[in-house]
Design a protein around this motif. Structure first.
Motif, PDB file in Angstrom:
ATOM      1  N   ALA A 267       3.939   5.679   1.133  1.00 21.18           N
ATOM      2  CA  ALA A 267       5.239   5.052   0.967  1.00 21.18           C
ATOM      3  C   ALA A 267       6.349   6.047   1.299  1.00 21.18           C
ATOM      4  N   VAL A 268       7.361   5.575   1.980  1.00 21.10           N
ATOM      5  CA  VAL A 268       8.480   6.415   2.385  1.00 21.10           C
ATOM      6  C   VAL A 268       9.765   5.640   2.127  1.00 21.10           C
ATOM      7  N   ALA A 269      10.779   6.317   1.581  1.00 23.02           N
ATOM      8  CA  ALA A 269      12.084   5.698   1.386  1.00 23.02           C
ATOM      9  C   ALA A 269      13.155   6.664   1.869  1.00 23.02           C
ATOM     10  N   SER A 270      14.121   6.137   2.628  1.00 16.75           N
ATOM     11  CA  SER A 270      15.202   6.980   3.140  1.00 16.75           C
ATOM     12  C   SER A 270      16.526   6.253   2.979  1.00 16.75           C
ATOM     13  N   LEU A 271      17.559   7.025   2.608  1.00 16.28           N
ATOM     14  CA  LEU A 271      18.911   6.502   2.433  1.00 16.28           C
ATOM     15  C   LEU A 271      19.833   7.203   3.421  1.00 16.28           C
ATOM     16  N   THR A 272      20.516   6.422   4.256  1.00 14.20           N
ATOM     17  CA  THR A 272      21.459   6.968   5.226  1.00 14.20           C
ATOM     18  C   THR A 272      22.866   6.534   4.850  1.00 14.20           C
ATOM     19  N   LEU A 273      23.769   7.508   4.740  1.00 13.48           N
ATOM     20  CA  LEU A 273      25.162   7.228   4.427  1.00 13.48           C
ATOM     21  C   LEU A 273      25.995   7.463   5.681  1.00 13.48           C
ATOM     22  N   THR A 274      26.801   6.473   6.045  1.00 14.12           N
ATOM     23  CA  THR A 274      27.669   6.560   7.228  1.00 14.12           C
ATOM     24  C   THR A 274      29.112   6.453   6.778  1.00 14.12           C
ATOM     25  N   PRO A 275      29.802   7.595   6.615  1.00 11.66           N
ATOM     26  CA  PRO A 275      31.212   7.533   6.181  1.00 11.66           C
ATOM     27  C   PRO A 275      32.083   6.881   7.249  1.00 11.66           C
ATOM     28  N   ASP A 276      33.128   6.215   6.790  1.00 10.75           N
ATOM     29  CA  ASP A 276      34.089   5.645   7.720  1.00 10.75           C
ATOM     30  C   ASP A 276      34.837   6.766   8.438  1.00 10.75           C
ATOM     31  N   THR A 277      35.191   6.507   9.680  1.00 17.61           N
ATOM     32  CA  THR A 277      36.008   7.413  10.474  1.00 17.61           C
ATOM     33  C   THR A 277      37.380   6.782  10.658  1.00 17.61           C
ATOM     34  N   TRP A 502      21.042   3.680  -8.642  1.00 15.52           N
ATOM     35  CA  TRP A 502      21.903   4.569  -7.868  1.00 15.52           C
ATOM     36  C   TRP A 502      22.341   5.744  -8.723  1.00 15.52           C
ATOM     37  N   SER A 503      22.451   6.900  -8.067  1.00  7.67           N
ATOM     38  CA  SER A 503      22.953   8.106  -8.722  1.00  7.67           C
ATOM     39  C   SER A 503      23.941   8.793  -7.783  1.00  7.67           C
ATOM     40  N   GLY A 504      25.188   8.881  -8.201  1.00  9.02           N
ATOM     41  CA  GLY A 504      26.187   9.551  -7.393  1.00  9.02           C
ATOM     42  C   GLY A 504      26.705   8.742  -6.234  1.00  9.02           C
ATOM     43  N   VAL A 505      26.356   7.463  -6.142  1.00  4.93           N
ATOM     44  CA  VAL A 505      26.825   6.583  -5.079  1.00  4.93           C
ATOM     45  C   VAL A 505      27.415   5.336  -5.735  1.00  4.93           C
ATOM     46  N   ASP A 506      28.707   5.125  -5.536  1.00  7.98           N
ATOM     47  CA  ASP A 506      29.396   3.962  -6.109  1.00  7.98           C
ATOM     48  C   ASP A 506      29.309   2.816  -5.114  1.00  7.98           C
ATOM     49  N   VAL A 507      28.361   1.911  -5.328  1.00  8.40           N
ATOM     50  CA  VAL A 507      28.067   0.819  -4.399  1.00  8.40           C
ATOM     51  C   VAL A 507      28.818  -0.440  -4.811  1.00  8.40           C
ATOM     52  N   ASP A 508      29.356  -1.154  -3.819  1.00  3.93           N
ATOM     53  CA  ASP A 508      29.979  -2.457  -4.065  1.00  3.93           C
ATOM     54  C   ASP A 508      28.883  -3.519  -4.050  1.00  3.93           C
ATOM     55  N   PRO A 509      28.509  -4.079  -5.202  1.00  5.88           N
ATOM     56  CA  PRO A 509      27.358  -5.012  -5.238  1.00  5.88           C
ATOM     57  C   PRO A 509      27.577  -6.283  -4.440  1.00  5.88           C
ATOM     58  N   GLU A 510      28.849  -6.681  -4.231  1.00  7.12           N
ATOM     59  CA  GLU A 510      29.124  -7.906  -3.485  1.00  7.12           C
ATOM     60  C   GLU A 510      28.834  -7.766  -2.000  1.00  7.12           C
ATOM     61  N   THR A 511      28.637  -6.536  -1.535  1.00  9.53           N
ATOM     62  CA  THR A 511      28.429  -6.318  -0.100  1.00  9.53           C
ATOM     63  C   THR A 511      26.976  -6.069   0.265  1.00  9.53           C
ATOM     64  N   ALA A 536      28.741  11.085  -3.781  1.00  9.24           N
ATOM     65  CA  ALA A 536      28.694  12.524  -4.015  1.00  9.24           C
ATOM     66  C   ALA A 536      27.745  13.180  -3.015  1.00  9.24           C
ATOM     67  N   ALA A 537      27.868  14.489  -2.871  1.00  4.05           N
ATOM     68  CA  ALA A 537      27.026  15.214  -1.914  1.00  4.05           C
ATOM     69  C   ALA A 537      25.546  15.082  -2.265  1.00  4.05           C
ATOM     70  N   ASP A 538      25.253  14.976  -3.561  1.00  3.99           N
ATOM     71  CA  ASP A 538      23.854  14.851  -3.982  1.00  3.99           C
ATOM     72  C   ASP A 538      23.508  13.414  -4.367  1.00  3.99           C
ATOM     73  N   GLY A 539      24.250  12.432  -3.829  1.00  2.75           N
ATOM     74  CA  GLY A 539      23.980  11.036  -4.140  1.00  2.75           C
ATOM     75  C   GLY A 539      22.579  10.615  -3.721  1.00  2.75           C
ATOM     76  N   SER A 540      21.976   9.715  -4.491  1.00  3.08           N
ATOM     77  CA  SER A 540      20.603   9.284  -4.205  1.00  3.08           C
ATOM     78  C   SER A 540      20.356   7.906  -4.785  1.00  3.08           C
ATOM     79  N   VAL A 541      19.191   7.368  -4.500  1.00  3.19           N
ATOM     80  CA  VAL A 541      18.782   6.076  -5.039  1.00  3.19           C
ATOM     81  C   VAL A 541      17.281   6.110  -5.303  1.00  3.19           C
ATOM     82  N   ALA A 557      14.380   8.065  -2.732  1.00  3.61           N
ATOM     83  CA  ALA A 557      14.742   8.088  -1.317  1.00  3.61           C
ATOM     84  C   ALA A 557      15.358   9.435  -0.952  1.00  3.61           C
ATOM     85  N   THR A 558      15.010   9.929   0.225  1.00  3.99           N
ATOM     86  CA  THR A 558      15.671  11.104   0.775  1.00  3.99           C
ATOM     87  C   THR A 558      17.005  10.662   1.397  1.00  3.99           C
ATOM     88  N   THR A 559      18.041  11.467   1.234  1.00  2.00           N
ATOM     89  CA  THR A 559      19.390  11.091   1.666  1.00  2.00           C
ATOM     90  C   THR A 559      19.826  11.924   2.857  1.00  2.00           C
TER      91      THR A 559
END
Length: 833
Positions: A267-277, A502-511, A536-541, A557-559
């Protein structure tokens, strides 16, 4: 890098005499002469540019209309028009505003183009004021995710809109589009999804060019297989090959590339964060960006282990489409697929098999309910399947509703699974999803699409709503490979009850998309995306679930961070599709506004918006003098003698008002409607035949109401009209009162004959009150009076032989009197004015 490229099995070589030039007739050439598709695949994402070239062979200005497909999960993020020495960027606007801009530009003699979405995979392009001899090119930019299952990613690009079955009563109204099918109460935009079909025997009128450049992005790519004939060119260095389509292929099927990879059996889990530009559309005001610099899009991917323990006993309902469009190799493949599913059942399981067209048939020996999956019963089911042939129209609503009703009666100690095998060529997708949504709770729905031009938009939406999987079978020879995948899906899932911590990631549940996480099956990843407000820099799920043995399961998940803008547009498209499906069920103005706002903020096309490009120069005084609707190819594998998915409308259901709507805008003289004359199958289109006890038609079929707790609908004397009526009803109440009567009628469609006859008799007496309201308020009094007169015969029990005739007439007349097909919603696909 060197990767072998192999053909997908069961494909035929291109026609040796398929020309690339335009087809000449006494009226000139067709306007569409080129389609160019180029895709850049990076990992599991494809960036695609589609170019459509239109040329005016006439001596007057031309407006061209082209109804075409795109991948149902692709996000259309840009459009631009190129004409002469000018390049005009398209703007995404609310659909009504975009149409107004286009129509004003055309009327004033300026060049313009508009792209509209009518289904997740069906679009309409209109290009106006093309000057004589001029060529106009329209380019669309897409971001497309590649589904990954069983160690293979699939790039699919559809090339033709296949004819679809259009149920319902024709509307006495102006047509919504330029196609050949009539708009109906069940499919109010049928004329927007039914392009004319090119008559067989002509050379190819459109030059097709298609190429795909593949960058595995670190994934171990082993092989590439193609559904069409391609050549490959090495990319050199670390990049992958470029796959190019050979000349001579026609726009008559889906183009499919399957990319085979290898991976570890863990089993593998990965989390990718794409900040807005700064270029990313924001969900907040620009002034707030500095305060929320880290907002963006997340993508979570979970690959489950390949194996798991034994699950619970299963209840499986198998629905097999045997309609006319399933003729030829598709019917053979569908029978084999259904038989293979039956063979996977064990003595612990129960099952039911239904084959359907405009009727529903079941194995006589198995009865009307769920039968134990004994050797004898499985043999009888396979024997029934072996004798099926294609015929009739695709009346999907009733069998789907009855299958869900059967499973709704199962206990919670069993897995409940519905498998639908079809080409999906129906036009009333929204109606089906809306009326079955409430019955899907606790039931997994898997869809198997068999065709070279499958309606993946609908089958994917249905599978997602049922937390199941969609499997594509584009040839009979690929069936064995596909059935291995389907076998895993029908089995109990590896993991259920998924949740995210979630840890360190403030997710909008409606999205978050998908809205429900569903279950995990062997070889099928879970992909969840959405928006976060801050990370956060160390955010994870952490992904939590329950295994098939009932033990807790978790995976951290690896971030990683990403700068790819495609992640945001792909999320936006998935989120918009979720919102559109919810709109089909509840349809509120607030939800509509939310869809439009999301589409405009992220610049992703949806059904409520449109891309429009308008030239500032006047090119043709007075606007276009000639209009042409581009005919499309007959889909590959649809034999000319095979009945297409045309509606079944016997004489009692034919409308008794007005004539046919105005003809569509001029199509080429070498085009034909999307099928031969209407088949005379006899019997009302809602009729169903059973070899055993009749099943109920659940109440949720009639308008999205919850599944009734009792197996039989309420008696007629407890009509909803009595509860819904006010002491002094007015014209404002009339549509709702008529709709309530229609709902009660549809809810009793599966009741015994005497009960339905009594209901018609009671209804005649209630019509008197409705007629009085209609007369006082200039309503449909004459129509209701004529219906009441027709129902006088119901006072005589000896006349019950006329039940089906009168029942069908009553449904038709009440439907017509509701005015908007009973939805009560704005027809956003209609052209203004």
């Amino acid at each position: 890098m060197t990767v072998r490229i192999e053909p997908l099995p069961g494909e035929t070589p291109p026609l040796p005499d398929a020309g690339l030039g335009a087809l000449t007739t006494d009226r000139g050439n067709l306007p569409l002469d080129t389609v160019d598709v180029h895709a850049d695949v990076t990992g599991l994402v494809a960036g695609v540019e589609v170019s459509q070239g239109f040329r005016n062979p006439y001596d007057v200005p031309l407006e061209a209309t082209y109804i075409f497909p795109l991948p149902d999960r692709a996000a259309v993020t840009r459009m631009r028009m190129e004409a002469a020495d000018r390049v005009i960027e398209g703007a995404l606007k609310e659909r009504g505003a975009a149409r107004a801009d286009y129509d004003a530009a055309i009327a004033s003699g300026r060049r313009a183009a508009i792209a509209e979405e009518d289904r997740p995979d069906v679009f309409t392009m209109r290009v106006g004021n093309i000057l004589p001899g001029e060529r106009v090119t329209v380019r669309l930019t897409l971001d497309q995710p590649l589904p990954y299952e069983d160690d293979a990613a699939t790039f699919r690009f559809p090339l033709v809109v296949a004819p679809r079955y259009i149920p319902g009563t024709p509307l006495n109204d102006a047509q919504a589009g330029d196609g050949v099918s009539l708009d109906t109460d069940a499919v109010p935009d049928a004329s927007r999804i039914s392009p004319p079909v090119l008559l067989p025997g002509f050379p190819d009128p459109v030059a097709l060019s298609l190429s795909v450049t593949i960058d595995p992005a670190g994934l171990p790519l082993d092989e590439i297989r193609s559904s069409l004939h391609v050549v490959a060119q090495d990319g050199g260095g670390d990049s992958g090959p470029t796959v190019r389509l050979q000349p001579g292929e026609r726009l008559d099927r889906d183009f499919i590339l399957r990319l085979g990879y290898t991976r570890e059996d863990t089993a593998v889990a990965s989390l990718t964060l794409t900040p807005d530009t700064p270029d990313t559309p924001d969900t907040i005001d620009v002034a707030d960006v500095a305060e929320e610099p880290e907002q963006g899009t997340f993508t979570l991917t979970v690959l489950p282990p390949a194996t798991g323990g034994a699950g619970r006993p299963r209840d499986v309902v198998l629905l097999l489409d045997r309609s006319g469009s399933m003729g030829g190799w598709k019917m053979v493949a569908a029978r084999r697929a259904a038989a293979r599913i039956v063979d996977t059942l064990t003595d612990r399981d129960r099952f039911a098999v239904m084959s359907f067209d405009h009727e529903i048939l079941r194995p006589r020996e198995l009865g009307a309910g769920l039968s134990p999956a004994t050797d004898r019963n499985r043999f009888r089911a396979v024997e029934h399947l072996a004798g099926l042939d294609a015929r009739g129209g695709t009346e999907l609503m009733t069998p789907l509703a009855q299958g869900l009703l059967l499973l709704g009666r199962s206990g919670d100690d069993r897995d409940r699974v519905l498998v639908l095998i079809t080409d999906g060529q129906v036009g009333n997708e929204d109606q089906i999803l809306a009326r079955t949504a409430s019955a899907l709770a606790g039931i997994r729905v898997h869809t198997v699409g068999i065709d070279r031009a499958v309606n993946t938009g609908f089958l994917g939406r249905l599978a997602m709503a049922g937390q199941g999987r969609f499997e594509l079978v584009e040839s009979e020879d690929r069936l064995d490979e596909a059935m291995e995948h389907i076998h895993h899906r029908v089995n109990a899932p590896l993991l259920t009850g998924l949740s995210l911590d979630w840890s360190g990631v403030d997710v909008d549940p409606e999205t978050i998309s998908p809205h429900r996480l569903g279950a995990l099956f062997p070889g099928v990843p879970l992909v969840v995306s959405g928006r976060y407000r801050r990370a956060a820099a160390d955010g994870s799920v952490t992904v939590r679930a329950t295994s098939a043995e009932g033990t807790p399961w978790r995976q951290d998940a690896t971030t990683s961070m990403s700068g790819s803008a495609s992640a945001t547009s792909i999320w936006a498209r998935a989120h918009l599709r979720d919102l559109e499906d919810r709109y089909a069920v509840i349809g509120t103005s607030d939800l509509e506004r939310r869809i439009v706002d999301t589409s405009l903020r992220f610049n992703v096309l949806c059904r409520f918006t449109a891309f429009v490009a308008v030239d500032s120069r006047v090119a043709a005084e007075g606007g276009p003098s000639h209009r042409v609707v581009q005919p499309v190819e007959q889909p590959s594998g649809w034999a000319t003698e095979q009945s297409p998915p045309m509606p079944v409308m016997p004489a009692p259901m034919m409308p008794a008002y007005g004539g046919p709507p105005p003809p569509p805008r001029m199509a080429s003289p070498m085009s034909a409607p999307s099928g031969p004359p209407m088949p005379a199958y006899g019997g009302p289109s809602r009729a169903a035949s059973y070899d055993a006890e009749d099943l109920d038609v659940p109440d949720f079929m009639s308008g999205g109401a919850p599944l009734p707790p009792s197996p039989r609908p309420a008696p007629a004397r407890r009509s909803r009209v009595g509860a819904a009526a006010r002491p002094t009803p007015t014209a404002d109440d009339l549509p709702a009162l008529i709709k309530a009567e229609l709902d009660g009628l549809l809810a009793l469609a599966g009741a015994p004959g005497p009960e339905r006859w009594r209901h018609l008799s009671d209804l005649r007496s209630r019509l008197t009150g409705l007629i009085e309201i209609a007369r006082a308020e200039s309503g449909p009094a004459d129509r209701l009076t004529a219906l009441a007169d027709s129902l006088k015969v119901t006072d005589d029990p000896a006349e019950q032989s006329r039940l089906e005739e009168l029942w069908t007439l009553t449904v038709q007349e009440l439907t017509a009197c509701t005015g908007d097909g009973g939805t009560g919603r704005r027809s956003f696909w209609k052209r203004p004015g």
